[in-house]
Write an enzyme that holds these catalytic residues in place. Structure first.
Site, short mmCIF file in Angstrom:
data_model
loop_
_atom_site.label_atom_id
_atom_site.label_comp_id
_atom_site.label_asym_id
_atom_site.label_seq_id
_atom_site.Cartn_x
_atom_site.Cartn_y
_atom_site.Cartn_z
N ASN A 1 0.83 -1.20 0.00
CA ASN A 1 0.00 0.00 0.00
C ASN A 1 0.87 1.25 0.00
OD1 ASN A 1 0.57 -0.86 2.67
ND2 ASN A 1 -1.09 0.36 3.51
N CYS B 1 -4.22 0.69 -2.45
CA CYS B 1 -4.05 -0.55 -1.69
C CYS B 1 -3.00 -1.45 -2.35
CB CYS B 1 -5.36 -1.32 -1.63
SG CYS B 1 -6.64 -0.53 -0.67
N GLU C 1 -2.95 -4.71 -3.02
CA GLU C 1 -3.36 -5.66 -4.05
C GLU C 1 -3.65 -4.98 -5.37
OE1 GLU C 1 -4.64 -4.86 -1.13
OE2 GLU C 1 -6.51 -5.93 -0.77
N1 THU Z 1 -5.26 -1.49 2.52
C1 THU Z 1 -4.70 -2.32 1.59
O1 THU Z 1 -3.62 -2.07 1.07
N2 THU Z 1 -5.40 -3.43 1.24
C2 THU Z 1 -6.58 -3.82 1.79
O2 THU Z 1 -7.12 -4.83 1.40
C3 THU Z 1 -7.18 -3.02 2.85
C4 THU Z 1 -6.55 -1.72 3.14
C5 THU Z 1 -4.50 -0.31 2.91
C6 THU Z 1 -5.12 1.02 2.54
C7 THU Z 1 -4.50 1.93 3.55
O3 THU Z 1 -3.21 2.32 3.10
C8 THU Z 1 -4.32 1.05 4.77
O4 THU Z 1 -4.38 -0.28 4.32
C9 THU Z 1 -5.38 1.27 5.84
O5 THU Z 1 -6.64 1.14 5.35
#
Ligand code: THU
Length: 157
Positions: free
Chosen positions: A61, A72, A74
């Protein structure tokens, strides 16, 4: 008329119960997690996917002071795959996280926006792929299709 949706998924006590090739992805996702840029949420997420040509791609992320501009883990990995290997299909996608946002034993469950992107990948390649969610206590939840994570999705039936 009442209808019911059922979703099957697997749970294992430890991710070492996975096939060796998927365990490689788990390790790569943990490594990728270290590259997260998450100064705002302090929640580091790592993703790793394997393509049909054997290529393994990772993402983490990446946040921004203008919050919605971040992305995010993924989606970083899936979009990289789409941008660089448009003709290969995803076989497995693994997501891991480290941070206090989630209790240790709670399933790390991808956000709605990522589910929509995972589903688009699946529809685009016309082939389901495994989604492996490794929790902070190292238990693992495995879904066999992005459809299972986004039932009744926009654009379908
Ligand atoms: N986040 C992800 O990278 N993947 C997920 O499936 C859920 C949330 C990240 C977004 C943000 O940078 C942090 O986690 C908190 O929400």
């Amino acid at each position: 008329m009442e209808k019911e949706l059922r979703i099957k998924y697997q749970r294992f006590e430890h991710w070492n119960a996975l096939d060796e090739s998927d365990q490689v992805l788990v390790n790569k996702a943990f490594e990728a997690c270290k590259n997260a840029y998450a100064p705002y949420s302090k929640f580091n997420v790592g993703a790793a996917l394997r393509l049909s040509n054997g290529e393994e791609i990772t993402g983490s992320n990446q946040e921004n002071v203008a919050y919605p501009s971040g992305l995010c883990a993924e989606r970083v990995a899936l979009f990289y795959a789409g941008a660089n290997f448009p003709d290969e299909s995803v076989e497995s996608l693994c997501i891991v996280a480290k941070g206090e946002l989630l209790p240790l034993d709670k399933v790390l469950s991808p956000c709605g926006g990522c589910r929509q992107v995972m589903l688009e990948t699946e529809n685009r390649q016309s082939k389901a792929y495994r989604i492996i969610l490794v929790n902070q206590d190292e238990t693992v939840t495995v879904f066999n299709s992005a459809h299972d994570l986004l039932p009744l999705a926009f654009g379908i039936d």
